[in-house]
Write a protein that holds these residues in place. Structure first.
Motif, mmCIF file in Angstrom:
data_model
loop_
_atom_site.group_PDB
_atom_site.id
_atom_site.type_symbol
_atom_site.label_atom_id
_atom_site.label_comp_id
_atom_site.label_asym_id
_atom_site.label_seq_id
_atom_site.Cartn_x
_atom_site.Cartn_y
_atom_site.Cartn_z
ATOM 1 N N CYS A 34 0.843 -1.189 0.000
ATOM 2 C CA CYS A 34 0.000 0.000 0.000
ATOM 3 C C CYS A 34 0.889 1.253 0.000
ATOM 4 O O CYS A 34 1.957 1.270 0.598
ATOM 5 C CB CYS A 34 -0.900 0.007 1.236
ATOM 6 N N CYS B 180 -3.892 3.083 10.578
ATOM 7 C CA CYS B 180 -3.945 4.547 10.571
ATOM 8 C C CYS B 180 -3.985 5.033 12.024
ATOM 9 O O CYS B 180 -4.665 4.435 12.855
ATOM 10 C CB CYS B 180 -5.198 5.015 9.825
ATOM 11 N N THR C 159 -2.266 5.018 3.035
ATOM 12 C CA THR C 159 -3.189 3.887 2.922
ATOM 13 C C THR C 159 -2.663 2.696 3.712
ATOM 14 O O THR C 159 -1.463 2.591 3.970
ATOM 15 C CB THR C 159 -3.396 3.463 1.450
ATOM 16 N N GLY D 168 -6.415 10.193 2.986
ATOM 17 C CA GLY D 168 -5.514 9.511 2.079
ATOM 18 C C GLY D 168 -4.112 9.947 2.253
ATOM 19 O O GLY D 168 -3.186 9.592 1.656
ATOM 20 N N CYS E 194 -6.103 -1.763 -0.740
ATOM 21 C CA CYS E 194 -5.716 -0.748 0.240
ATOM 22 C C CYS E 194 -6.898 0.155 0.565
ATOM 23 O O CYS E 194 -7.782 0.346 -0.263
ATOM 24 C CB CYS E 194 -4.578 0.099 -0.312
ATOM 25 N N ASN F 70 -6.687 -3.197 3.497
ATOM 26 C CA ASN F 70 -8.074 -3.249 3.964
ATOM 27 C C ASN F 70 -8.343 -4.544 4.732
ATOM 28 O O ASN F 70 -7.497 -5.446 4.768
ATOM 29 C CB ASN F 70 -9.061 -3.051 2.806
ATOM 30 N N ARG G 132 -0.770 7.093 8.129
ATOM 31 C CA ARG G 132 -0.254 5.723 8.280
ATOM 32 C C ARG G 132 0.928 5.783 9.229
ATOM 33 O O ARG G 132 1.917 6.478 8.971
ATOM 34 C CB ARG G 132 0.174 5.149 6.924
ATOM 35 N N SER H 23 -7.784 4.052 2.283
ATOM 36 C CA SER H 23 -7.202 5.349 2.651
ATOM 37 C C SER H 23 -7.432 5.634 4.129
ATOM 38 O O SER H 23 -8.483 5.290 4.684
ATOM 39 C CB SER H 23 -7.854 6.474 1.851
#
Length: 184
Positions: free
Chosen positions: A143, A172, A147, A184, A156, A150, A165, A158
């Motif tokens: 990623c 995150c 990002t 993002g 990925c 997922n 990140r 955001s």
């Protein structure tokens, strides 16, 4: 041909399918395993590709999908993991780059999201931390900035506005006091 008689016999007797007359035409011997003789053949004949037989066979049998006849055609061996054989193939074929199979497979399968086929294509390896893959993808991807992988590990996501990140690149984190970030 393929008839036998005993000493002093008034007629000859035909050998049954799966057997053949010996040199002296005195007895019927079984065909060896891996060979057969039907009533229309004069001699024991080698089984064809992916066919096998036991001793004394009148016909050969087909090896099932995921297997191939062994060298002597007296049995079938499983295809190794990482290869397969469908009923339309003559031999085991290697799985494609993004596929895997266990031993004896009739077809290869795709690895699921977040995994890729291992080097031998006989299983799937999980992608490393913060790496992802779609089902059937040949390699894991990473990623980009802002990002993270997922939840399904197939792409990925955001980071939301006010997040970034973090250094572990696994999730995150909220911005610290008096700092901001865009989505993002």
């Amino acid at each position: 041909t393929n008839t036998v008689s005993e000493s002093g016999a008034s007629s000859c007797t035909a050998c049954d399918p799966g057997t053949v007359a010996d040199q002296g035409n005195t007895q019927c011997d079984q065909c060896e395993a891996g060979r057969y003789r039907s009533s229309t053949l004069d001699e024991c004949t080698q089984c064809e590709t992916n066919m096998f037989s036991e001793a004394g066979a009148a016909q050969c049998e087909s090896c099932g999908a995921g297997t191939v006849a062994n060298e002597n055609h007296d049995g079938c061996d499983q295809c190794e993991g990482g290869s397969y054989r469908s009923s339309t193939l003559d031999e085991c074929a290697l799985c494609e780059t993004n596929m895997f199979s266990e031993a004896g497979a009739a077809q290869c399968e795709s690895c699921g999201a977040g995994t890729v086929a291992n080097e031998n294509h006989d299983g799937c390896d999980k992608c490393e931390t913060n790496m992802f893959s779609d089902a059937g993808t040949a390699q894991c991807g990473s990623c980009g900035a802002g990002t993270v992988v997922n939840q399904n590990q197939d792409g990925c996501a955001s980071c939301d506005a006010g997040e970034y990140r973090n250094s572990s690149m696994e999730e995150c984190s909220s911005c610290s006091t008096n700092t901001v970030s865009e989505s993002g």
